[in-house]
Enzyme design. Structure first.
Site, mmCIF file in Angstrom:
data_model
loop_
_atom_site.group_PDB
_atom_site.id
_atom_site.type_symbol
_atom_site.label_atom_id
_atom_site.label_comp_id
_atom_site.label_asym_id
_atom_site.label_seq_id
_atom_site.Cartn_x
_atom_site.Cartn_y
_atom_site.Cartn_z
ATOM 1 N N ARG A 128 6.463 -19.594 -3.689
ATOM 2 C CA ARG A 128 5.360 -19.575 -2.722
ATOM 3 C C ARG A 128 5.660 -18.686 -1.506
ATOM 4 O O ARG A 128 5.101 -18.879 -0.427
ATOM 5 C CB ARG A 128 4.994 -20.989 -2.270
ATOM 6 C CG ARG A 128 4.358 -21.824 -3.369
ATOM 7 C CD ARG A 128 3.573 -22.991 -2.797
ATOM 8 N NE ARG A 128 2.852 -23.687 -3.850
ATOM 9 C CZ ARG A 128 3.258 -24.805 -4.420
ATOM 10 N NH1 ARG A 128 4.414 -25.352 -4.035
ATOM 11 N NH2 ARG A 128 2.553 -25.385 -5.350
ATOM 12 N N LYS A 150 2.116 -3.418 2.262
ATOM 13 C CA LYS A 150 1.274 -3.415 1.071
ATOM 14 C C LYS A 150 2.156 -3.554 -0.162
ATOM 15 O O LYS A 150 3.083 -2.780 -0.366
ATOM 16 C CB LYS A 150 0.482 -2.102 0.972
ATOM 17 C CG LYS A 150 -0.791 -2.069 1.778
ATOM 18 C CD LYS A 150 -1.575 -0.822 1.410
ATOM 19 C CE LYS A 150 -2.899 -0.752 2.132
ATOM 20 N NZ LYS A 150 -3.662 0.456 1.743
ATOM 21 N N GLU A 192 3.311 12.774 0.961
ATOM 22 C CA GLU A 192 2.972 11.637 1.809
ATOM 23 C C GLU A 192 3.442 11.854 3.240
ATOM 24 O O GLU A 192 2.802 11.397 4.190
ATOM 25 C CB GLU A 192 3.600 10.354 1.244
ATOM 26 C CG GLU A 192 2.987 9.875 -0.064
ATOM 27 C CD GLU A 192 1.681 9.115 0.129
ATOM 28 O OE1 GLU A 192 1.121 9.138 1.238
ATOM 29 O OE2 GLU A 192 1.223 8.494 -0.846
ATOM 30 N N LYS A 233 3.020 5.847 10.750
ATOM 31 C CA LYS A 233 2.461 4.770 9.933
ATOM 32 C C LYS A 233 2.523 3.444 10.674
ATOM 33 O O LYS A 233 1.583 2.640 10.604
ATOM 34 C CB LYS A 233 3.202 4.661 8.599
ATOM 35 C CG LYS A 233 2.608 3.553 7.729
ATOM 36 C CD LYS A 233 2.949 3.677 6.272
ATOM 37 C CE LYS A 233 2.134 2.667 5.461
ATOM 38 N NZ LYS A 233 2.410 2.755 4.014
ATOM 39 N N GLU A 243 -5.967 -3.526 6.793
ATOM 40 C CA GLU A 243 -6.918 -2.482 6.421
ATOM 41 C C GLU A 243 -8.373 -2.933 6.547
ATOM 42 O O GLU A 243 -9.190 -2.764 5.644
ATOM 43 C CB GLU A 243 -6.645 -1.987 4.991
ATOM 44 C CG GLU A 243 -7.209 -0.603 4.743
ATOM 45 C CD GLU A 243 -6.726 0.002 3.429
ATOM 46 O OE1 GLU A 243 -7.577 0.327 2.599
ATOM 47 O OE2 GLU A 243 -5.499 0.151 3.261
ATOM 48 N N ARG A 247 -6.862 1.633 9.195
ATOM 49 C CA ARG A 247 -5.717 1.789 8.298
ATOM 50 C C ARG A 247 -6.114 2.546 7.027
ATOM 51 O O ARG A 247 -5.283 3.173 6.372
ATOM 52 C CB ARG A 247 -5.106 0.437 7.930
ATOM 53 C CG ARG A 247 -3.885 0.585 7.027
ATOM 54 C CD ARG A 247 -3.050 -0.679 6.885
ATOM 55 N NE ARG A 247 -1.938 -0.461 5.980
ATOM 56 C CZ ARG A 247 -0.944 -1.305 5.788
ATOM 57 N NH1 ARG A 247 -0.912 -2.452 6.451
ATOM 58 N NH2 ARG A 247 0.030 -1.028 4.941
ATOM 59 N N ASN A 251 -5.135 6.506 3.500
ATOM 60 C CA ASN A 251 -5.487 6.835 2.123
ATOM 61 C C ASN A 251 -6.069 8.237 1.991
ATOM 62 O O ASN A 251 -6.695 8.553 0.971
ATOM 63 C CB ASN A 251 -6.482 5.810 1.571
ATOM 64 C CG ASN A 251 -5.849 4.454 1.359
ATOM 65 O OD1 ASN A 251 -4.800 4.347 0.733
ATOM 66 N ND2 ASN A 251 -6.461 3.416 1.896
ATOM 67 N N HIS A 254 -6.097 9.909 -1.373
ATOM 68 C CA HIS A 254 -5.774 8.926 -2.402
ATOM 69 C C HIS A 254 -6.941 8.601 -3.327
ATOM 70 O O HIS A 254 -6.721 8.230 -4.484
ATOM 71 C CB HIS A 254 -5.263 7.636 -1.756
ATOM 72 C CG HIS A 254 -3.864 7.749 -1.241
ATOM 73 N ND1 HIS A 254 -3.500 8.683 -0.289
ATOM 74 C CD2 HIS A 254 -2.729 7.054 -1.538
ATOM 75 C CE1 HIS A 254 -2.212 8.546 -0.025
ATOM 76 N NE2 HIS A 254 -1.724 7.573 -0.762
ATOM 77 N N HIS A 258 -5.758 8.907 -6.906
ATOM 78 C CA HIS A 258 -5.650 7.757 -7.803
ATOM 79 C C HIS A 258 -6.489 7.964 -9.070
ATOM 80 O O HIS A 258 -6.070 7.555 -10.165
ATOM 81 C CB HIS A 258 -6.104 6.486 -7.093
ATOM 82 C CG HIS A 258 -5.094 5.943 -6.129
ATOM 83 N ND1 HIS A 258 -5.387 4.920 -5.241
ATOM 84 C CD2 HIS A 258 -3.803 6.256 -5.900
ATOM 85 C CE1 HIS A 258 -4.312 4.649 -4.517
ATOM 86 N NE2 HIS A 258 -3.340 5.449 -4.905
ATOM 87 N N HIS A 272 2.701 10.263 -8.367
ATOM 88 C CA HIS A 272 1.779 9.786 -7.327
ATOM 89 C C HIS A 272 1.641 10.786 -6.185
ATOM 90 O O HIS A 272 0.520 11.124 -5.770
ATOM 91 C CB HIS A 272 2.265 8.439 -6.781
ATOM 92 C CG HIS A 272 1.483 7.971 -5.594
ATOM 93 N ND1 HIS A 272 0.168 7.591 -5.676
ATOM 94 C CD2 HIS A 272 1.836 7.845 -4.286
ATOM 95 C CE1 HIS A 272 -0.273 7.247 -4.469
ATOM 96 N NE2 HIS A 272 0.723 7.387 -3.617
#
Length: 372
Positions: A128, A150, A192, A233, A243, A247, A251, A254, A258, A272
């Protein structure tokens, strides 16, 4: 002069009780044991890594933990984007439990973005919720995926669609680890890094243009570039941790990237960072087509990324791409889609990115068809 365990740079991420430091140093792995023993007295450690990183970096880390008297177990996974899957997530969680790691023990993500995302997600759900430490060994992970909390895995419907926000307790960016990166992997990470200049810091982008040879060669500019990217960042994450707003600017590139990764089967055809590089060029060119940004800026971005050894056009991707409609289907599954409306990160020029909602899908499809 500094001693062997003095970090070149430390970037603080001020998130209240979830605050943490990013330590950027050539020997961050060698000093990990002493640092962790001080931060987490009595803890045991589960190290999640992949087969490639295990050969190059795991002995450095286990030696450091052993020297500090810290108990540990290793979980070694296959390398590659396909590892960010339900089956490997289940495997990691099961191995955590089988090793009798407790909730107050620490999971260490030793590797690139795939390992960081997967191990972080496993830490968020095992027992948990366990604390974890990021030790990113790729440039991409050091400047992007290890910072900000993330975590996640891929779905058959798209990239990073399953996950959780779970901040690390510490990030140790080891510069020596970058010396073993293949040039292609280093370039993918650089995409990046350059992104932060393109979002809201044109001075950083111009500095990167001027200092790229030293960054590539591993001179002092490399550590400074990583620190500046992490600080950029961190500013965005602190202002919008989950986000809900700006934020999403992180991306940039992206949405296109993606979709291209999915189109190439998350394979070595397109890494990537390479997808992000093409995506950032497409975002600038699409913005220029919409008369939002000067076309010369798109050309400047493309020239710099190409100089860094990155693909910048669809034609640079080996093999055939699926029809435009299949790319649009992938774009429609993007995490930034809201109530069925496409959201893109567009730009008014270098360092002037912004969030544009309600983009006309037909305009995107026509743009993609025209540049094929």
């Amino acid at each position: 002069m500094t001693d062997n365990h003095t970090p070149l740079h430390t970037v603080h991420v001020p998130l209240g009780e979830r605050a943490y430091d990013i330590v950027i140093a050539p020997d961050a792995i060698e000093s990990a044991g002493a640092r962790l023993a001080q931060m987490f007295p009595g803890a045991r450690y589960g190290i999640v890594t992949d087969e490639n990183v295990a050969k190059a970096q795991l002995p450095r880390l286990t030696a450091s933990l052993d020297a500090a008297g810290l108990g540990h177990t290793e979980i070694i996974l296959p390398a590659g984007e396909a590892t960010k899957s339900w089956s490997h997530l289940q495997s990691v969680v099961d191995q955590i439990i089988a090793a009798r790691l407790e909730r107050n023990d620490i999971l260490i993500a030793l590797g690139g973005g795939v390992i960081g995302d997967l191990a972080g997600f496993a830490a968020s759900i095992a027992r948990r919720g366990m604390d974890f430490v990021q030790i990113p060994t790729s440039l991409l992970a050091q400047v992007d995926s290890s910072v900000g909390g993330k975590t996640g895995i891929n779905s058959v419907h798209g990239k990073n669609l399953v996950g959780a926000f779970h901040q690390p307790r510490l990030v140790l960016a080891d510069l020596k680890a970058l010396e073993t990166l293949p040039p292609r992997q280093f370039a993918a990470g650089y995409a990046e890094l350059a992104k932060y200049g393109l979002i809201d810091d044109e001075d950083l982008f111009f500095w990167l243009e001027a200092n790229y040879p030293e960054i590539e060669a591993g001179g002092p500019a490399r550590g400074e570039a990583i620190a500046r990217a992490c600080a950029a960042k961190a500013r965005v994450v602190v202002a919008d941790e989950k986000e809900a707003g700006n934020r999403a600017l992180l991306n940039l590139g992206h949405t296109f990237g993606h979709a291209l990764e999915k189109a190439t089967g998350y394979s070595d055809r397109l890494l990537h960072g390479e997808g992000v590089a093409i995506g950032m060029v497409l975002a600038h060119r699409f913005s220029a087509k919409l008369d939002l940004a000067p076309s010369q800026d798109a050309g400047r971005v493309e020239a710099h990324l190409k100089n860094a050894g990155l693909p910048t056009t669809l034609a640079d991707i080996p093999g055939d791409l699926p029809p435009t409609q299949m790319l649009m289907d992938a774009i429609a599954q993007d995490k930034k889609v809201s109530r069925g409306q496409l959201t893109f990160i567009l730009t008014r020029g270098i360092g002037k990115a912004f969030i544009e909602k309600k983009i006309d899908p037909e305009a995107v499809a026509t743009f993609l068809e025209d540049i094929r």
